[in-house]
Design a protein around this motif. Sequence first.
Motif, PDB file in Angstrom:
ATOM      1  N   THR A 161      -0.917  12.197   4.290  1.00  0.00           N
ATOM      2  CA  THR A 161      -1.825  11.211   3.701  1.00  0.00           C
ATOM      3  C   THR A 161      -1.285  10.914   2.306  1.00  0.00           C
ATOM      4  O   THR A 161      -0.662  11.780   1.687  1.00  0.00           O
ATOM      5  CB  THR A 161      -3.252  11.768   3.575  1.00  0.00           C
ATOM      6  N   PHE A 162      -1.509   9.726   1.832  1.00  0.00           N
ATOM      7  CA  PHE A 162      -0.843   9.336   0.588  1.00  0.00           C
ATOM      8  C   PHE A 162      -1.820   8.818  -0.437  1.00  0.00           C
ATOM      9  O   PHE A 162      -2.857   8.275  -0.094  1.00  0.00           O
ATOM     10  CB  PHE A 162       0.154   8.195   0.832  1.00  0.00           C
ATOM     11  N   GLU A 163      -1.396   8.935  -1.674  1.00  0.00           N
ATOM     12  CA  GLU A 163      -2.093   8.208  -2.722  1.00  0.00           C
ATOM     13  C   GLU A 163      -1.085   7.890  -3.819  1.00  0.00           C
ATOM     14  O   GLU A 163      -0.118   8.622  -4.013  1.00  0.00           O
ATOM     15  CB  GLU A 163      -3.260   9.030  -3.267  1.00  0.00           C
ATOM     16  N   VAL A 164      -1.324   6.792  -4.482  1.00  0.00           N
ATOM     17  CA  VAL A 164      -0.473   6.456  -5.610  1.00  0.00           C
ATOM     18  C   VAL A 164      -0.982   7.267  -6.791  1.00  0.00           C
ATOM     19  O   VAL A 164      -2.159   7.186  -7.139  1.00  0.00           O
ATOM     20  CB  VAL A 164      -0.542   4.946  -5.907  1.00  0.00           C
ATOM     21  N   THR A 165      -0.121   8.092  -7.378  1.00  0.00           N
ATOM     22  CA  THR A 165      -0.590   8.958  -8.462  1.00  0.00           C
ATOM     23  C   THR A 165      -0.099   8.485  -9.819  1.00  0.00           C
ATOM     24  O   THR A 165      -0.486   9.023 -10.849  1.00  0.00           O
ATOM     25  CB  THR A 165      -0.149  10.413  -8.237  1.00  0.00           C
ATOM     26  N   SER A 222       0.860  -1.186   0.000  1.00  0.00           N
ATOM     27  CA  SER A 222       0.000   0.000   0.000  1.00  0.00           C
ATOM     28  C   SER A 222       0.895   1.235   0.000  1.00  0.00           C
ATOM     29  O   SER A 222       2.066   1.140   0.348  1.00  0.00           O
ATOM     30  CB  SER A 222      -0.863  -0.006   1.264  1.00  0.00           C
ATOM     31  N   PRO A 223       0.343   2.405  -0.362  1.00  0.00           N
ATOM     32  CA  PRO A 223       1.205   3.597  -0.369  1.00  0.00           C
ATOM     33  C   PRO A 223       1.848   3.847   0.996  1.00  0.00           C
ATOM     34  O   PRO A 223       2.992   4.243   1.079  1.00  0.00           O
ATOM     35  CB  PRO A 223       0.257   4.740  -0.738  1.00  0.00           C
ATOM     36  N   LYS A 224       1.101   3.586   2.052  1.00  0.00           N
ATOM     37  CA  LYS A 224       1.667   3.815   3.377  1.00  0.00           C
ATOM     38  C   LYS A 224       2.842   2.880   3.622  1.00  0.00           C
ATOM     39  O   LYS A 224       3.891   3.293   4.144  1.00  0.00           O
ATOM     40  CB  LYS A 224       0.593   3.597   4.442  1.00  0.00           C
ATOM     41  N   VAL A 275       4.234   8.017  -5.459  1.00  0.00           N
ATOM     42  CA  VAL A 275       3.319   8.262  -4.344  1.00  0.00           C
ATOM     43  C   VAL A 275       3.333   9.759  -4.041  1.00  0.00           C
ATOM     44  O   VAL A 275       4.392  10.347  -3.870  1.00  0.00           O
ATOM     45  CB  VAL A 275       3.757   7.485  -3.088  1.00  0.00           C
ATOM     46  N   THR A 276       2.156  10.349  -4.017  1.00  0.00           N
ATOM     47  CA  THR A 276       2.098  11.772  -3.653  1.00  0.00           C
ATOM     48  C   THR A 276       1.620  11.880  -2.221  1.00  0.00           C
ATOM     49  O   THR A 276       0.625  11.260  -1.839  1.00  0.00           O
ATOM     50  CB  THR A 276       1.150  12.520  -4.590  1.00  0.00           C
ATOM     51  N   CYS A 277       2.366  12.642  -1.438  1.00  0.00           N
ATOM     52  CA  CYS A 277       2.041  12.786  -0.025  1.00  0.00           C
ATOM     53  C   CYS A 277       1.529  14.198   0.228  1.00  0.00           C
ATOM     54  O   CYS A 277       2.195  15.163  -0.116  1.00  0.00           O
ATOM     55  CB  CYS A 277       3.271  12.572   0.842  1.00  0.00           C
ATOM     56  N   HIS A 278       0.347  14.274   0.816  1.00  0.00           N
ATOM     57  CA  HIS A 278      -0.197  15.575   1.199  1.00  0.00           C
ATOM     58  C   HIS A 278      -0.118  15.692   2.704  1.00  0.00           C
ATOM     59  O   HIS A 278      -0.599  14.797   3.403  1.00  0.00           O
ATOM     60  CB  HIS A 278      -1.640  15.708   0.730  1.00  0.00           C
TER      61      HIS A 278
END
Lengths: 405, 408, 258
Positions: C145-149, C34-36, C162-165
Amino acid sequence: MIILRIAWRSLWRNPRRTLITVAAISLNAAILIVSYSLMEGFKEHAVSNATNLVVGEVQIHVPKYLVDRSLYKSMKDPKAILSTLDRHDVPAASRSYGYGLVACENKSAGALFWGVDPTAERNVFDLAKHMGEGTFIPNTPAKGIVLGKKLARSLNARIGSEIVVVVQAADGSLGNELYSVTGILKAAGESMDRTAAILHQADFSELFVSGGRVHEIALNSKGKLALDELATLASQVAPQAEVKTWRQLMPSLSDMVNMFDAGIWIFGIIFFLAAALGVMNTMLMATFERMREFGVLKALGATPWRILRDVAVEALVLGFVSAIIGTMLGLGVSYYLMKTGLDLSMFAGDYSIGGVAFDPVWRATIRLKTVVTPVVVMWMVCLIASIYPATLAARLNPVKTMVRV
Amino acid sequence: MIIRLAWRSIWRNRRRTLITASSIGLGLTFAIFFISLSEGMYGQMIDQVVRMQAGYITLEHPDYRDAPAVDLWVAVPSEIRTEIEGWPGVEKTKLLVLGQGIAKSGAGNMATAIMGVEPSVEIQSSPLARNIIKGSYLETHDNPLVVVGCEMAERLNLRVGKKMVIATNDVNGMLVEELCRVKGIFKTGSEEMDAYFIQMPLGFARRLFRMPDESATQMGIILKNPDDQRRVLRKVQQKVSDFPVAVLSWQEVLPELASYIKMDKGSNYVFQGILIFLILFTIFNTILMSVLERKREFAMLLALGTRPGQLRLQIFTESIFLGLIGCSLGLIVGSLAAYLVHVFGIDMSTIMGESINISGFALTSKMYTKISPGIFLGSTTIVFIATMLLSLITMRHATRLSIVDTLR
Amino acid sequence: MDLRKTIIATLCVIAGLVLVFPSAQPVRCGGKLSPKEILDRVDDLFRGISSHGRMTMKITTAHWKRSLTLEFWSEGKEKSLIRILAPKKEKGTATLRVGNDMWNYLPKVKRIIKLPSSMMSASWMGSHFTNDDLVKESRMAEDYTFEVTFEGEREGHKIVEVTCHPKPDAAVVWGKVVVTVRRVDYLPLNCIYYDEDLYRARTMIFSKIGRFGERRLPTVMTVVPEDKPNEKTEVVYEEMTFDLDLPPQTFSLRSLQR
């Protein structure tokens, strides 16, 4: 000429009245001269205190140096600039600056290191005399260091303490060295007190591996040259450099001097009005008391114009004599106050304004305007105050004037 | 009898009387106005600085002065605070948390002086609150919002609503970081303030430094009238004698400003002295001259058999009248002028630009007078008594004259 | 402010670097993360119970260029010791960090200086690492918080982006951070920091994957500040051992002076 002699003789017909009037005008003029000189002195004193200590009247840097005081923004050919200034007979001192860390036993603090030429500082500025403890660094490099007052206190440093210094040198390496404290400055403004660590220029160059880089040249003609003259000279001598006057370097002091100016304006107006009132009332009364005399003159066939003229000439002569006495008296007292000064230390000890330490002895400054303005104003008031009642007298019916009193 | 005689006599030569009375009156006017102005000049300055800083009277940890740091906090119980606020002469109290830290943004970081304040108190008095150029001043007591200076905003590329991280050491010396957002940007004109100071709500500052509730590095007391300082200070000292708290005057907290003002006061005393001398000299001159000009009249009276004592009494009564007329005139005109300047101020910005800052405190450029019955009545009394003394001196001339010579 | 920066530059020198680099968990290849988990892996890459090694740091600035050889030891997050081996002029200069305290040993003058702890909270400037890189105690996974972009092929590598906000209340100055890792083993390729206006502020590049004992790691790490494209700092790991037993006096003032 004859008119003058007549006026002179008629003034002495009532010597007591004339003496009172002369005393009034001359004393008022003298007081005005003294207070004006004192006010000017207060202002110029503030400026010279600030500029003589360390800032100077004009400073030369590489453009934008003051924004970040980067070690790399050094001047191209400081020696040439200094020797040109010397040829123009303008005293100047060069300085290098760099940031680093100072430590004394287990205390440490950040500092701004100054690389100075002690001989120049001693000749041109007052910094070397501004020591709270110990002495300024010697003229030959001997690993001595002078600390700002608060910096020394936060390091617990005393004269002779060993100071460890760590800096990032100009080549990126870690410069470190031991110095011993030769002196601690008196209060010289918040930022100097907190951060100044003064080294010999040669020691500085070794510590920072800076190859004799110079960041600042401070010019101080001690009032010999006007500020804009000095600034023009500096930009001619160092054409690519940034030339700043103390007004730009110490805006808060500049503001304060402007405030003094404004204060002097308002205070000055009050003083002039009060003095003018004194002269006018004395003069008015002296002329009104002579109404009878004018009446007699008129009855004897004097034209109104002649009465007016006589009174005016008398006032001029009176004013002239008083002006001389007043100027001498005023100059004498001002001169004394210029040389000896008033010691204000009973009101305040060490103090600083806008980061500049001040000397509590207040001296007068004699300028052409501080002498001429009061004299001219007094003279004018004296003339007006005598002509007004004389006009009344000249217009009046001679019989009426004589009957009164 | 003598009073009637004197009264009639002073109006016989109306012009002379008016000149003498105006010498006294206008002289007194100048004196009152000048003293009010010179006293008021720094009163205004003190008031502004003191309001922004820690008040006329400051309560803080006894060791704070020597080593200012957030771990030397004090906690004054709110009952005591409320009680002090209720005392006569006390306008309000304020709590402050002063600390140091580093302000960071994506564009870099800068050292900063952190002021935790109570926005509701500060908004009325702080020059920062008055000089917000973008956004608005702080409102609540604990939101993580700050106001920053325009210089800092520029260097850290901050705008209203943007993030800023503050790193500092908490009361235990631990490294802490907190996120906050920019609520407003101020521009005071003082470079030091605009580049160095930030203000945040007190509650957030306590959280940042991990300080307990009710604590602060300073509690300041703002007075309605600065002249009450000594009295209130003593009362506060008694009140908090059980706490480990130092009670300081603003002169101890801001020694630089205090000594500047003392020095300025010194120079003002010199000018006030010169001015009073100037005025008394004028009064002396007019009185002397009017007595001398009336020699004939006095000689006549003496020749008609008036006793010298009687004559002297009459002249003295005349001077009392003159003094009374002159002084009431001066008191009215002088106080009026002082009052007008007290209300409206003299705007000096045309002479010297926007604002001045002394020892890093930006001040407004208006000059105000200080209104105080002490100044008004004091000056009036001095001038009146001096007038009486001066007329006593001149009186000798009036009665010690040779009748024959004078009348001839 | 520059005062502080320079001091940090000078002294904190490498104090915290150790924290970032040493140690990693054995790579569990294969399964999709997972992104995390990806971010945790990046965070843990250089962490361990203890470490010891040697590295070269090459710093290029507008004014100078230099190369330092350093030996380092670390234990947990709290303790680290760094000693300069070369250049000769600075040989023996050492920095010890235990928790919030930091000392420097200066062999030329034979003195130890304790750094005021406030100095450590500033950024680390002689090179292009910020303090966040050095002493950061929080983990990315806690602050963002992360998401795979992006997932796929880019420049010949199969990668995951992975973009981290940052979380709204996290004490983070960045607007976002984009981490790119290799699809195959989740080793990082680069990490780009954006400011709040989403302009690129700083780029970290990981390269030259090598092996130290059990672990495979990128052995070169480069930091380039966007506002000064001609400057950079490059760290090359030459030797590294993880999870070894260090004698307890390793992190003492005595060993600092040795």
